[in-house]
Design an enzyme around this catalytic site. Structure first.
Site, PDB file in Angstrom:
ATOM      1  CB  CYS A  53      47.684  28.561 -59.294  1.00 56.58           C
ATOM      2  SG  CYS A  53      48.170  29.151 -61.039  1.00 56.58           S
ATOM      3  CG  HIS A 104      48.306  32.360 -56.368  1.00 55.75           C
ATOM      4  ND1 HIS A 104      48.694  32.234 -57.942  1.00 55.75           N
ATOM      5  CD2 HIS A 104      47.353  33.959 -56.360  1.00 55.75           C
ATOM      6  CE1 HIS A 104      47.456  33.144 -58.780  1.00 55.75           C
ATOM      7  NE2 HIS A 104      46.756  33.328 -57.719  1.00 55.75           N
TER       8      HIS A 104
END
Length: 455
Positions: A53, A104
């Protein structure tokens, strides 16, 4: 009519490049994404070169390779301080920039150049618990969690289904569908379209956490797949069956389950999340049509990385195999902006998003950008170099349109796959006599990229 298009960037999390009906998957149903694929520019050879991610999103937001943006694996808590970002460059071109959903980044409320962020990062272990400063705790700083607790009560959480965010376990969402985070991202994206300044072109990133685990789509989507005969996971002559047998009973392991019924439940849950996501993207498409914005909007769709989904006895990402590193990528829009519908076989990567989006505005990307404009004339690459720090499974890989070489420096394991004849990577041909010349050539490319690896 505007001279420059609006740009809608749809980013999903952990979606395999083959999990599209339009890409030939025999089981997954994705009618809205298939529309974008069939009427847009489709890149079947798109990859995430550091497939987890944080590192993947760094490439997307900076236009840089992992060697340049400095994130060669998954590492929370490291500040994101880059002089140029995708949203910042679009804002510099006069666009209003909005993100809805997953960023993120660190700190959590780092806007990374966006004018506004409505945040939902999914469940992040690092930003939970009593030791996390109040302003950085997800339960306060994440807009979806804040909304959910207002809607359902202070104790409500996405973990109420009993699923863990990295597990292969699956079960339907326990609340009404409107409360699901996938629906929330769409609802907030639609609200932005309602309240935007119509005098300004917009760049919106609608960033969904699913189909990343937990596999918790609403019940009707599970029902679509329960009675289907699903294609079994891929197997190869190199699979580590001992590790699968040893670890398969651990709910958040990297081998996944060995029990065929648990594998089937995993597939059902994952595919259910994809079709649920597809239908929510359909709501966005319908709104753009209704508001007469499709005539002047370009949609870019991609994922940060894939999911092994029990192929070769593995789950999650971070590896160079197709399930993990191969991603969907398509660009849809009016012909005057993107050209005629077509299939582009050239190698593409997440760092190409920034220069492509900036080119749509008529601008020039920063000089240090390492990606290419995917709608330009000169996009040919001979190969992509990928890597991921992953302990004993730290890996480096070279991908071409036809084949792939993977090297594990901690163990010395080498793998070679002929993707044109073996797209499922079922046979490690690294020792085959007829492949030695090609293996040597790809090994030399990797040596050029990382000279210290073979010393």
């Amino acid at each position: 009519m505007q001279e420059r298009p609006n740009v809608l960037l749809i980013v999903v999390d952990e979606m395999r490049g083959d999990c599209l009906g339009g890409a030939g998957h025999p089981d997954v149903k994705t009618p809205y994404l298939d529309t974008l694929l069939s009427r847009g520019v489709y890149f079947p050879n798109a990859y995430s070169t550091c497939p987890s991610c944080i590192a993947a999103r760094a490439a997307l937001h900076t236009g840089l390779s992992q060697k340049s943006h400095g994130r060669t694996g998954y590492q929370d808590g490291v500040p994101w301080d880059y002089p140029h970002t995708l949203a910042g460059e679009m804002a510099r071109q006069g666009y209003y920039t909005q993100c809805v959903g997953k960023m993120h980044v660190h700190p959590l409320r780092n806007n990374l150049g966006f004018h506004n962020v409505l945040l939902h990062d999914g469940y992040l272990h690092y930003y939970r618990g009593s030791t996390v400063p109040y302003g950085e705790n997800q339960l306060w700083a994440d807009d979806y969690f804040h909304w959910l607790k207002n809607e359902k009560g202070i104790d409500c959480d996405v973990t109420d289904t009993g699923l863990e965010c990295n597990s292969w376990a699956a079960r339907p969402w326990i609340y009404e569908e409107k409360a699901h985070p996938t629906n929330w991202v769409t609802d907030q994206s639609l609200d932005f379209l309602r309240r935007r300044d119509p005098r300004m072109p917009f760049f919106m990133m609608s960033s969904y956490v699913r189909p990343h685990a937990p596999y918790d789509a609403p019940e009707p989507y599970f029902a679509l797949y329960r009675d289907k005969a699903l294609r079994p996971p891929l197997r190869g002559d190199w699979d580590d069956l001992d590790a699968l047998h040893r670890d398969s009973r651990v709910f958040n392991n990297i081998t996944g389950p060995e029990d065929p019924e648990l594998i089937r439940q995993q597939q059902i849950g994952y595919y259910a999340c994809i079709t649920h996501l597809d239908h929510q993207i359909g709501r966005l498409i319908q709104k753009l049509i209704e508001d007469h914005l499709m005539e002047n909007t370009v949609i870019i769709f991609t994922s940060d990385h894939g999911e092994m989904l029990s192929d070769h006895g593995l789950v999650r990402k971070s590896l160079g195999y197709q399930g993990s590193a191969h991603i969907p990528l398509m660009i849809y829009g009016p012909e005057r902006f993107v050209g005629k519908p077509r299939r582009c076989e050239e190698l593409a990567e997440l760092r190409d998003i920034l220069p492509t989006a900036v080119a749509l505005t008529g601008g020039e990307p920063p000089a240090e950008t390492e990606g290419v404009n995917l709608l330009g004339k000169e996009i040919h690459r001979d190969y992509l170099y990928g890597q991921h720090d992953y302990g004993e499974k730290t890996n480096h890989f070279i991908i071409t349109q036809n084949d792939k070489y993977i090297y594990y420096p901690q163990t010395g394991i080498e793998q070679y796959f002929q993707l044109d004849s073996d797209p499922g990577e079922t046979h490690n041909a690294v020792a085959d006599a007829e492949c030695q010349g090609r293996v040597s050539a790809l090994r030399e490319i990797l040596r050029t990229e990382e000279p210290e690896l073979f010393r």
